[in-house]
Motif scaffolding. Sequence first.
Motif, PDB file in Angstrom:
ATOM      1  N   GLU A 360       0.831  -1.210   0.000  1.00  0.00           N
ATOM      2  CA  GLU A 360       0.000   0.000   0.000  1.00  0.00           C
ATOM      3  C   GLU A 360       0.861   1.255   0.000  1.00  0.00           C
ATOM      4  N   ASP A 361       1.941   1.230   0.766  1.00  0.00           N
ATOM      5  CA  ASP A 361       2.833   2.383   0.846  1.00  0.00           C
ATOM      6  C   ASP A 361       4.134   2.105   0.101  1.00  0.00           C
ATOM      7  N   LEU A 362       4.723   3.160  -0.428  1.00  0.00           N
ATOM      8  CA  LEU A 362       5.982   3.032  -1.155  1.00  0.00           C
ATOM      9  C   LEU A 362       7.114   2.717  -0.184  1.00  0.00           C
ATOM     10  N   PRO A 363       7.899   1.642  -0.396  1.00  0.00           N
ATOM     11  CA  PRO A 363       9.008   1.320   0.508  1.00  0.00           C
ATOM     12  C   PRO A 363      10.028   2.453   0.565  1.00  0.00           C
ATOM     13  N   ASP A 364      10.611   2.662   1.736  1.00  0.00           N
ATOM     14  CA  ASP A 364      11.536   3.772   1.933  1.00  0.00           C
ATOM     15  C   ASP A 364      12.767   3.657   1.039  1.00  0.00           C
ATOM     16  N   ASP A 365      13.291   2.417   0.856  1.00  0.00           N
ATOM     17  CA  ASP A 365      14.508   2.285   0.062  1.00  0.00           C
ATOM     18  C   ASP A 365      14.261   2.633  -1.395  1.00  0.00           C
ATOM     19  N   VAL A 366      13.081   2.310  -1.904  1.00  0.00           N
ATOM     20  CA  VAL A 366      12.751   2.660  -3.280  1.00  0.00           C
ATOM     21  C   VAL A 366      12.570   4.174  -3.410  1.00  0.00           C
ATOM     22  N   ALA A 367      11.878   4.779  -2.465  1.00  0.00           N
ATOM     23  CA  ALA A 367      11.669   6.229  -2.509  1.00  0.00           C
ATOM     24  C   ALA A 367      13.002   6.969  -2.463  1.00  0.00           C
ATOM     25  N   PHE A 368      13.926   6.508  -1.617  1.00  0.00           N
ATOM     26  CA  PHE A 368      15.226   7.163  -1.529  1.00  0.00           C
ATOM     27  C   PHE A 368      16.006   7.004  -2.824  1.00  0.00           C
ATOM     28  N   ALA A 369      15.951   5.801  -3.422  1.00  0.00           N
ATOM     29  CA  ALA A 369      16.689   5.556  -4.658  1.00  0.00           C
ATOM     30  C   ALA A 369      16.146   6.414  -5.795  1.00  0.00           C
ATOM     31  N   VAL A 370      14.815   6.545  -5.896  1.00  0.00           N
ATOM     32  CA  VAL A 370      14.221   7.389  -6.943  1.00  0.00           C
ATOM     33  C   VAL A 370      14.649   8.838  -6.751  1.00  0.00           C
ATOM     34  N   GLY A 371      14.641   9.312  -5.501  1.00  0.00           N
ATOM     35  CA  GLY A 371      15.077  10.682  -5.241  1.00  0.00           C
ATOM     36  C   GLY A 371      16.536  10.892  -5.579  1.00  0.00           C
ATOM     37  N   ALA A 372      17.382   9.883  -5.304  1.00  0.00           N
ATOM     38  CA  ALA A 372      18.805   9.996  -5.624  1.00  0.00           C
ATOM     39  C   ALA A 372      19.029  10.059  -7.126  1.00  0.00           C
ATOM     40  N   ARG A 373      18.197   9.374  -7.887  1.00  0.00           N
ATOM     41  CA  ARG A 373      18.329   9.415  -9.348  1.00  0.00           C
ATOM     42  C   ARG A 373      17.835  10.748  -9.904  1.00  0.00           C
ATOM     43  N   ASP A 374      16.666  11.200  -9.443  1.00  0.00           N
ATOM     44  CA  ASP A 374      16.030  12.375 -10.053  1.00  0.00           C
ATOM     45  C   ASP A 374      16.574  13.686  -9.501  1.00  0.00           C
ATOM     46  N   LEU A 375      16.936  13.714  -8.217  1.00  0.00           N
ATOM     47  CA  LEU A 375      17.521  14.904  -7.582  1.00  0.00           C
ATOM     48  C   LEU A 375      16.620  16.132  -7.636  1.00  0.00           C
ATOM     49  N   GLY A 376      15.344  15.927  -7.861  1.00  0.00           N
ATOM     50  CA  GLY A 376      14.414  17.043  -7.920  1.00  0.00           C
ATOM     51  C   GLY A 376      13.269  16.724  -8.855  1.00  0.00           C
ATOM     52  N   ASP A 377      12.511  17.755  -9.191  1.00  0.00           N
ATOM     53  CA  ASP A 377      11.367  17.604 -10.077  1.00  0.00           C
ATOM     54  C   ASP A 377      11.834  17.220 -11.472  1.00  0.00           C
ATOM     55  N   HIS A 404       8.439   0.071  -8.283  1.00  0.00           N
ATOM     56  CA  HIS A 404       9.744  -0.229  -8.870  1.00  0.00           C
ATOM     57  C   HIS A 404      10.357   1.088  -9.341  1.00  0.00           C
ATOM     58  N   VAL A 405      11.685   1.202  -9.184  1.00  0.00           N
ATOM     59  CA  VAL A 405      12.349   2.459  -9.525  1.00  0.00           C
ATOM     60  C   VAL A 405      12.129   2.838 -10.985  1.00  0.00           C
ATOM     61  N   ASP A 406      11.932   1.855 -11.864  1.00  0.00           N
ATOM     62  CA  ASP A 406      11.741   2.163 -13.283  1.00  0.00           C
ATOM     63  C   ASP A 406      10.336   2.672 -13.575  1.00  0.00           C
ATOM     64  N   ASP A 407       9.446   2.621 -12.589  1.00  0.00           N
ATOM     65  CA  ASP A 407       8.053   3.008 -12.808  1.00  0.00           C
ATOM     66  C   ASP A 407       7.661   4.223 -11.982  1.00  0.00           C
TER      67      ASP A 407
END
Length: 485
Positions: A360-377, A404-407
């Motif tokens: 139901e909720d986004l896992p913290d490790d995935v959220a952190f990894a997506v933020g590290a890739r995108d670094l912003g909007d 998933h980080v790719d999605d």
Amino acid sequence: MAVTPWVYCLGMSSNTSSSLASAEDLRQLAADLAAAERHIARAVVAAGRLAGSGVCEEVEGLPLDMFIGLAVRLTGADRAMIVGAGEALRHMPVMTQLFLEGALSWGQVRRIVSAVRGLRLADRAELDERIGATAQQWNGVGAFGPDQLCDAIDAAAAELRAPRTIERREAAARQANFLSVQRSLLGRVQLFGDYDEVTAAPIVTMLEAAAGAPSGCGADAEATPATAQPDAASAGQDDAAPADQRDATSGDEVRADAGDEPAPRATRRGGQYAQSLADVAAAYLAGGLGASRARPLITAHVDLSQVHVNNAGVIELNVRGPLPRISLAALELLSTDADCRVVLFDGKRPLAVSRKLHAEDLPDDVAFAVGARDLGDRWPASNDPLGHTENHHITWRSRGGVHHVDDIVRLARRHHRLLHDHQWQMRLNPKTGMLTITRGRRVWRSLPRGTPLSQPANGPPVPPPGRRRRAFTPEPNATPDQLPF
């Protein structure tokens, strides 16, 4: 004879302009701006050819600078920029061609010329080669936002400068830090300060942690209580909250969504920061901030294949604008005052895969990894920082999207709404990080923030003897505790 004041006439026209606006006005606006850019590009290139040639003096009997001022009424600063940019472009043929083709704007060229000021001709040529390699790799420079491309060129130019120059600049920036406290005429106390980015990073991190993230930002927006999960008939609103529950504010204004905790005492981010600073000060005076307290967490992004003594990486600073790039010396200094987190990448794909793909909720490790890739909007041309974004599933959750980080990409709330309200479509290339958004025939592209300029196919040229320029190269079997940060 009565004369209608011109201010009144302008006011009348402005009141009726919105009702007369049409799609033709929008088309004409784009056409006129593009035409103006083409004319400016040709004028700047011509000014570069004429500068120092003596042609203007022979034909007009005036120096080129004075002739431009008299002929087209340009101020001294404007004509100096035009002539100076033209002279700089003479030694940068790739950038000149991109400018003439409309791939670079006059605003970008002005900033780039300021970045290369002081570089030797050989360094400018090297930078120009990297711009060409970048355009070749990414099929033009359109995947870089206007400011993002300038940031990448600033970083590349910094690598070409002598390390001592960068060190002196950083030391001067730290010495210029100040915080002023004074009484205002209204009987209040005013605080005004100015900090370099390295010093400001832990301060902003502390304020962000004490104030809490703006409502919805950094969370899995699709899974919040205020988010509806509509059926297929409600396409375009799948990942967004219902209209009557949406945050009506923009920019730094936030409020509590339906079902969240009560609204904070201050509704603007500046007010929340002010209260956070007061709370931290009260806790310190009460003895609650001892030496054993955990250090602030600073996220530094370092690519070991590209780290340079002058350009070691970027740090997350939750303010709008370019990402703060720091030297290796500054990174070492920062690491002594803060804890750091690390995420590994395969190309631009973060190596974080969760088994909770349908949670139901986004896992913290995935959220952190997506933020590290995108670094912003990730919305094209946006400069919104990571702390002002929320997660968006490219394949909507109700249509089979997974954690998933790719999605998943990070979008500012205002752009998240744009995507749903106006039916924009997205696709992400996981290997390169390229995000493409489409609507009808309109197509825009976006690379992750911090993407550097490409290197020419034959690699960077070997610096001449005596040049103090080196890149940091870790030992083949180096362990994390052997790295200098």
